[in-house]
Design an enzyme around this catalytic site. Structure first.
Site, PDB file in Angstrom:
ATOM      1  N   TYR A 108       0.802  -1.214   0.000  1.00 17.51           N
ATOM      2  CA  TYR A 108       0.000   0.000   0.000  1.00 17.51           C
ATOM      3  C   TYR A 108       0.841   1.273   0.000  1.00 17.51           C
ATOM      4  O   TYR A 108       1.875   1.361   0.654  1.00 17.51           O
ATOM      5  CB  TYR A 108      -0.934   0.016   1.218  1.00 17.51           C
ATOM      6  CG  TYR A 108      -2.031  -1.015   1.179  1.00 17.51           C
ATOM      7  CD1 TYR A 108      -2.350  -1.699   0.012  1.00 17.51           C
ATOM      8  CD2 TYR A 108      -2.758  -1.322   2.328  1.00 17.51           C
ATOM      9  CE1 TYR A 108      -3.362  -2.641  -0.020  1.00 17.51           C
ATOM     10  CE2 TYR A 108      -3.776  -2.262   2.303  1.00 17.51           C
ATOM     11  CZ  TYR A 108      -4.070  -2.931   1.134  1.00 17.51           C
ATOM     12  OH  TYR A 108      -5.072  -3.855   1.115  1.00 17.51           O
ATOM     13  N   GLN A 142      -9.517 -13.048   3.801  1.00 13.82           N
ATOM     14  CA  GLN A 142      -9.973 -11.692   3.483  1.00 13.82           C
ATOM     15  C   GLN A 142     -10.379 -11.663   2.006  1.00 13.82           C
ATOM     16  O   GLN A 142      -9.571 -11.396   1.126  1.00 13.82           O
ATOM     17  CB  GLN A 142      -8.865 -10.676   3.763  1.00 13.82           C
ATOM     18  CG  GLN A 142      -9.326  -9.233   3.730  1.00 13.82           C
ATOM     19  CD  GLN A 142      -8.207  -8.260   4.034  1.00 13.82           C
ATOM     20  OE1 GLN A 142      -7.479  -7.854   3.134  1.00 13.82           O
ATOM     21  NE2 GLN A 142      -8.046  -7.902   5.292  1.00 13.82           N
TER      22      GLN A 142
END
Length: 250
Positions: A78, A222
């Protein structure tokens, strides 16, 4: 009807207290168990993918924490350049802890990261067309160890609560992947490991390889789940992965 001296002020104080309690009750956060881990996570979490500065991170983290959010999800990937979101989160967390140590105490937070897409020299742009180094992509034990070390350094943490395999690695053998995550947990750098966007078949394979070799299986997945993308959770994972023996958290 008799009111004692200063009763108006007392009534106003009571009304204000009632209003504050009503406001608190209105936004009381719900917490749920994360699979079979014993961890309690807020039903809402905050991801760091869009973090672009320390100031923005502080603003977003403060906005959700006051309502009881305790789950913060990051990844080595990220940020732009890659890895910068981890740095913004880590710097923001330190400043917030200095402002309110009780609210931001580490024992109440569930912080996760994800490993797969390496950051290279720390200046790699977040651009899928820019190639990774030969050993900076995937779930080899080398990249799991080095990737998590880098993520923890950027976050300013000694450990994360959960480390995710950000994608399934079609090249690295499953036993090597499971051994790599087991090493991480046994070293104290994470408490649990999980998967992100893995097929149910591969999660099952990882579970039974772990059981066969006395290793640690994944405890959480996830997936992508929203109004337009529901198939993996409702059709592929479904209740099968949520029951014994897997008890997978989602």
């Amino acid at each position: 009807f008799f009111l004692p001296f200063n009763s108006v002020d007392q009534l106003q104080t009571i009304e204000m207290a009632d209003q504050k309690q009503a406001e608190k009750d209105k936004f009381q956060m719900e917490y749920r168990m994360l699979g079979n881990t014993g961890l309690k996570v807020s039903t809402f979490g905050l991801g760091t993918m869009s973090f672009s500065s320390v100031e923005q991170a502080i603003e977003l983290m403060s906005a959700v924490r006051k309502y009881g959010v305790n789950f913060f999800d990051s990844a080595e990937l990220y940020g732009d350049p890659q890895g910068s979101a981890d740095k913004y989160f880590g710097a923001a967390l330190k400043k917030l802890q200095a402002q309110d140590a009780a609210l931001w105490r580490r024992s109440e937070l569930v912080i996760t990261t994800k490993i797969f897409f390496g950051v290279g020299d720390g200046q790699r742009p977040n651009d899928p067309t820019v190639p990774h180094g030969a050993n900076e992509l995937g779930l080899s034990r080398k990249h799991l160890t080095e990737g998590l070390k880098g993520s923890l350094s950027n976050l300013g943490l000694d450990y994360v609560d959960v480390v995710f395999a950000h994608r399934y690695d079609h090249v690295t053998p499953m036993e090597e992947i499971v051994r790599g995550f087991t090493d991480i947990i046994r070293s104290g750098k994470a408490f649990y490991w999980g998967t992100s966007m893995w097929p149910a078949q591969k999660i099952t394979e990882a579970y039974w390889i772990a059981r066969l070799h006395n290793l640690i299986p994944p405890v959480v997945e996830q997936p992508i789940y929203n109004m337009l993308s529901r198939g993996q959770v409702e059709k592929e994972l479904g209740e099968f992965m949520l029951q014994q023996p897997y008890n997978l958290g989602l």
